[in-house]
Design a protein around this motif. Structure first.
Motif, mmCIF file in Angstrom:
data_model
loop_
_atom_site.group_PDB
_atom_site.id
_atom_site.type_symbol
_atom_site.label_atom_id
_atom_site.label_comp_id
_atom_site.label_asym_id
_atom_site.label_seq_id
_atom_site.Cartn_x
_atom_site.Cartn_y
_atom_site.Cartn_z
ATOM 1 N N PRO A 122 22.745 -40.134 -22.187
ATOM 2 C CA PRO A 122 22.157 -40.635 -20.943
ATOM 3 C C PRO A 122 23.223 -41.171 -19.978
ATOM 4 C CG PRO A 122 21.806 -42.227 -22.699
ATOM 5 C CD PRO A 122 22.474 -41.020 -23.320
ATOM 6 N N TYR A 123 24.447 -41.245 -20.451
ATOM 7 C CA TYR A 123 25.553 -41.796 -19.655
ATOM 8 C C TYR A 123 26.475 -40.649 -19.238
ATOM 9 C CZ TYR A 123 23.627 -45.678 -22.239
ATOM 10 O OH TYR A 123 22.757 -46.566 -22.805
ATOM 11 N N VAL A 124 26.274 -40.162 -18.027
ATOM 12 C CA VAL A 124 27.016 -39.010 -17.526
ATOM 13 C C VAL A 124 27.432 -39.279 -16.093
ATOM 14 C CG1 VAL A 124 26.876 -36.543 -16.945
ATOM 15 C CG2 VAL A 124 25.755 -37.393 -19.024
ATOM 16 N N LEU A 125 28.691 -38.986 -15.800
ATOM 17 C CA LEU A 125 29.160 -38.952 -14.420
ATOM 18 C C LEU A 125 29.613 -37.524 -14.156
ATOM 19 C CD1 LEU A 125 29.980 -40.186 -11.692
ATOM 20 C CD2 LEU A 125 32.235 -40.669 -12.711
ATOM 21 N N GLU A 126 28.926 -36.868 -13.244
ATOM 22 C CA GLU A 126 29.276 -35.495 -12.875
ATOM 23 C C GLU A 126 29.696 -35.496 -11.416
ATOM 24 O OE1 GLU A 126 27.327 -31.489 -14.075
ATOM 25 O OE2 GLU A 126 26.207 -32.261 -12.353
ATOM 26 N N ILE A 127 30.888 -34.995 -11.172
ATOM 27 C CA ILE A 127 31.441 -34.972 -9.815
ATOM 28 C C ILE A 127 31.338 -33.555 -9.253
ATOM 29 C CG2 ILE A 127 33.486 -35.369 -8.395
ATOM 30 C CD1 ILE A 127 32.407 -37.946 -9.668
ATOM 31 N N GLN A 128 30.608 -33.448 -8.177
ATOM 32 C CA GLN A 128 30.422 -32.156 -7.512
ATOM 33 C C GLN A 128 31.767 -31.609 -7.038
ATOM 34 O OE1 GLN A 128 27.455 -30.559 -7.391
ATOM 35 N NE2 GLN A 128 28.520 -28.823 -6.520
ATOM 36 N N GLY A 129 32.096 -30.396 -7.464
ATOM 37 C CA GLY A 129 33.305 -29.708 -7.010
ATOM 38 C C GLY A 129 34.582 -30.092 -7.725
ATOM 39 N N ALA A 130 34.527 -31.048 -8.675
ATOM 40 C CA ALA A 130 35.752 -31.469 -9.373
ATOM 41 C C ALA A 130 36.129 -30.449 -10.445
ATOM 42 C CB ALA A 130 35.561 -32.845 -10.003
ATOM 43 N N ASN A 131 37.420 -30.198 -10.548
ATOM 44 C CA ASN A 131 37.919 -29.269 -11.564
ATOM 45 C C ASN A 131 38.292 -30.037 -12.839
ATOM 46 O OD1 ASN A 131 40.477 -30.424 -11.130
ATOM 47 N ND2 ASN A 131 41.194 -28.733 -9.852
ATOM 48 N N HIS A 132 38.955 -29.378 -13.767
ATOM 49 C CA HIS A 132 39.278 -29.998 -15.049
ATOM 50 C C HIS A 132 40.210 -31.206 -14.902
ATOM 51 C CE1 HIS A 132 39.192 -30.059 -19.385
ATOM 52 N NE2 HIS A 132 40.509 -30.085 -19.444
ATOM 53 N N GLY A 133 40.995 -31.229 -13.861
ATOM 54 C CA GLY A 133 41.863 -32.377 -13.572
ATOM 55 C C GLY A 133 41.166 -33.437 -12.736
ATOM 56 N N MET A 134 39.878 -33.236 -12.452
ATOM 57 C CA MET A 134 39.055 -34.112 -11.626
ATOM 58 C C MET A 134 39.526 -34.156 -10.170
ATOM 59 S SD MET A 134 36.587 -34.830 -13.595
ATOM 60 C CE MET A 134 35.642 -36.010 -12.671
ATOM 61 N N TYR A 135 40.151 -33.072 -9.734
ATOM 62 C CA TYR A 135 40.496 -32.918 -8.326
ATOM 63 C C TYR A 135 39.358 -32.184 -7.630
ATOM 64 C CZ TYR A 135 45.365 -34.231 -9.105
ATOM 65 O OH TYR A 135 46.514 -34.923 -9.409
ATOM 66 N N VAL A 136 39.111 -32.564 -6.395
ATOM 67 C CA VAL A 136 38.124 -31.874 -5.573
ATOM 68 C C VAL A 136 38.851 -31.230 -4.395
ATOM 69 C CG1 VAL A 136 36.186 -33.344 -6.242
ATOM 70 C CG2 VAL A 136 37.601 -34.010 -4.297
#
Length: 165
Positions: free
Chosen positions: A123-137
């Motif tokens: 239930p604990y999820v942070l999903e970033i739209q457009g982020a890649n594996h390095g968490m860059y957008v």
């Protein structure tokens, strides 16, 4: 780094783990990666002796480190998994069987992330739209720096509200 900083700010003693292999661990055959990661993480957990500064142990791992989800499952430890390998069956199986809470963080442009599956696993999820594996957008670097802030906030909220309330 900020995830460890958040834990340390709450009294945790940090035990960073550096991979001890000269060649990249990702070059191991897929069937050997979990055992290798476990062999690196398990001795550190054994040395903790159950608690760190009055708090229960917490695992924090990124990508390859998510193979340690099997240890979190076996030892009933909470965890923060940054860009976990949600396309790797042993990782997913361990997350499915885990009884302690975990925070899963990933981006929709990461081919190793599966948002719907993540939401089934925790239930604990942070999903970033457009982020890649390095968490860059895409776009100016300030946007990726903002993602880092979102990740740090999600970790702090998870630690304060779930792991060590």
């Amino acid at each position: 780094m900020f995830s460890a900083d958040a834990a340390e700010a709450r009294g945790a003693q940090i035990r960073p783990i550096s991979w001890t292999r000269r060649e990249a661990p990702v070059e191991l055959p897929p069937g050997e990666r979990e055992a290798w990661v476990v062999s690196q993480v398990e001795p550190v957990l054994d040395d903790l002796g159950g608690a760190q500064s009055g708090s229960s142990p917490l695992l924090i791992g990124k990508s390859l480190g998510s193979h340690a989800a099997v240890l979190a499952m076996r030892r009933m430890l909470p965890a923060v998994w940054l860009t976990p390998l949600l396309t790797v069956e042993p990782v997913v199986a361990a997350l499915r069987q885990a009884t302690a809470p975990c925070l899963l963080i990933g981006g929709t442009a990461d081919p190793l992330w599966d948002g719907p599956l993540a939401r089934q696993l925790s239930p604990y999820v942070l999903e970033i739209q457009g982020a890649n594996h390095g968490m860059y957008v895409p776009g100016p670097l300030a946007l990726s720096a903002s993602v880092l802030g979102q990740v740090a906030t999600a970790v702090e909220e998870f630690l304060d509200g779930v792991v060590w309330p």
